[in-house]
Write an enzyme that holds these catalytic residues in place. Structure first.
Site, PDB file in Angstrom:
ATOM      1  N   GLU A 117       0.791  -1.231   0.000  1.00 34.39           N
ATOM      2  CA  GLU A 117       0.000   0.000   0.000  1.00 34.39           C
ATOM      3  C   GLU A 117       0.818   1.273   0.000  1.00 34.39           C
ATOM      4  OE1 GLU A 117      -2.901  -0.252   3.113  1.00 34.39           O
ATOM      5  OE2 GLU A 117      -3.695  -2.131   2.313  1.00 34.39           O
ATOM      6  N   THR A 118       2.124   1.138   0.089  1.00 34.83           N
ATOM      7  CA  THR A 118       2.907   2.364   0.093  1.00 34.83           C
ATOM      8  C   THR A 118       4.266   2.196  -0.576  1.00 34.83           C
ATOM      9  OG1 THR A 118       4.022   4.014   1.462  1.00 34.83           O
ATOM     10  CG2 THR A 118       3.683   1.854   2.467  1.00 34.83           C
ATOM     11  N   HIS A 141       6.444   4.206   0.122  1.00 32.77           N
ATOM     12  CA  HIS A 141       7.349   4.679   1.172  1.00 32.77           C
ATOM     13  C   HIS A 141       7.909   3.513   1.979  1.00 32.77           C
ATOM     14  CE1 HIS A 141       4.952   8.278   0.534  1.00 32.77           C
ATOM     15  NE2 HIS A 141       5.575   8.959   1.462  1.00 32.77           N
ATOM     16  N   PHE A 186      10.979  -2.215  19.055  1.00 31.54           N
ATOM     17  CA  PHE A 186      10.469  -2.067  17.678  1.00 31.54           C
ATOM     18  C   PHE A 186       9.280  -3.014  17.495  1.00 31.54           C
ATOM     19  CE2 PHE A 186      10.759  -3.267  13.088  1.00 31.54           C
ATOM     20  CZ  PHE A 186      10.677  -2.008  12.513  1.00 31.54           C
ATOM     21  N   ARG A 220      -1.266 -11.023  12.727  1.00 34.24           N
ATOM     22  CA  ARG A 220      -0.228 -10.799  13.740  1.00 34.24           C
ATOM     23  C   ARG A 220      -0.633  -9.739  14.755  1.00 34.24           C
ATOM     24  NH1 ARG A 220       1.301 -12.626   9.144  1.00 34.24           N
ATOM     25  NH2 ARG A 220       3.139 -13.974   8.957  1.00 34.24           N
TER      26      ARG A 220
HETATM   27  C1  DLZ Z   1       2.640   8.299   4.253  1.00 29.64           C
HETATM   28  C2  DLZ Z   1       2.469   6.940   4.835  1.00 29.64           C
HETATM   29  C3  DLZ Z   1       2.158   5.857   4.003  1.00 29.64           C
HETATM   30  C4  DLZ Z   1       1.982   6.012   2.522  1.00 29.64           C
HETATM   31  N1  DLZ Z   1       1.964   4.632   4.506  1.00 29.64           N
HETATM   32  C5  DLZ Z   1       2.104   4.448   5.847  1.00 29.64           C
HETATM   33  C6  DLZ Z   1       1.915   3.153   6.409  1.00 29.64           C
HETATM   34  O1  DLZ Z   1       1.593   2.150   5.748  1.00 29.64           O
HETATM   35  N2  DLZ Z   1       2.086   3.020   7.751  1.00 29.64           N
HETATM   36  C7  DLZ Z   1       2.432   4.072   8.566  1.00 29.64           C
HETATM   37  O2  DLZ Z   1       2.586   3.883   9.779  1.00 29.64           O
HETATM   38  N3  DLZ Z   1       2.583   5.316   8.041  1.00 29.64           N
HETATM   39  C8  DLZ Z   1       2.431   5.523   6.723  1.00 29.64           C
HETATM   40  N4  DLZ Z   1       2.584   6.762   6.198  1.00 29.64           N
HETATM   41  C9  DLZ Z   1       2.771   7.901   7.099  1.00 29.64           C
HETATM   42  C10 DLZ Z   1       4.223   8.161   7.530  1.00 29.64           C
HETATM   43  O3  DLZ Z   1       4.602   7.228   8.538  1.00 29.64           O
HETATM   44  C11 DLZ Z   1       4.356   9.588   8.105  1.00 29.64           C
HETATM   45  O4  DLZ Z   1       3.377   9.792   9.088  1.00 29.64           O
HETATM   46  C12 DLZ Z   1       4.215  10.658   7.027  1.00 29.64           C
HETATM   47  O5  DLZ Z   1       5.110  10.424   5.958  1.00 29.64           O
HETATM   48  C13 DLZ Z   1       4.464  12.067   7.596  1.00 29.64           C
HETATM   49  O6  DLZ Z   1       5.791  12.168   8.103  1.00 29.64           O
END
Ligand code: DLZ
Length: 158
Positions: free
Chosen positions: A94-95, A97, A122, A136
């Protein structure tokens, strides 16, 4: 990540240090809230079961897993906090990132523990999809929140 069909929550609780006067900070990421709330419930109930008091479990929310590191630092720097537990869920499918967030958070959490010389755990799930995460977070593979709490207690007894 859990081994297939292995329940991570099956701990005996034997030989754990007395935590009746230990103070825990639990930092919870709001992304994938259904999962992280379940992780929090697991961590909290395990800490209570092992002897922590409710007033010694301090919960703080952060917007996403990326913010867990700074949240952990703010709590770890408090002298009265004995251990910090970071809970989050980053779903790979889903990301884009994914790697960036996971690596940054893992390194950041490690650094906070070393800087403040106390356990900073962690408890971040890094599954391929939501179902794996739910498996999980109180599902068929146990609850990573339980595991994070037990890890904190074990480190306090080091
Ligand atoms: C932006 C983002 C994305 C796309 N996906 C997740 C995720 O799957 N799990 C999560 O904990 N956080 C995600 N975030 C948010 C980032 O952790 C963060 O909050 C933003 O990039 C702002 O710094």
């Amino acid at each position: 990540m859990a081994t297939a069909n292995k329940n991570l929550s099956e701990y005996t609780g034997k030989n754990l240090v007395n935590i009746s006067d230990k103070k825990f900070a639990v930092i919870v990421s709001e992304w994938n809230e259904k999962v992280t709330e379940a992780l929090f419930e697991g961590a909290k109930s395990t800490l209570l079961k092992e002897g922590a008091t409710a007033e010694n479990i301090i919960r703080k929310n952060v917007p996403g897993s990326f913010e867990l590191t700074l949240g952990a630092q703010w709590m770890a720097q408090r002298e009265e906090i004995d251990a910090v537990i970071c809970l989050g869920c980053v779903i790979q499918g889903e990301t884009r990132h994914f790697e960036f967030i996971c690596q940054t958070v893992a390194l950041g959490i490690t650094e906070v523990g070393l800087k403040f010389n106390k356990p900073v755990i962690f408890g971040v799930l890094t599954p391929d999809n939501e179902q794996q995460a739910l498996d999980r977070a109180g599902g068929k593979h146990g609850n990573k929140g339980d595991e994070a709490a037990i890890t904190a207690i074990k480190m306090l007894g080091f």
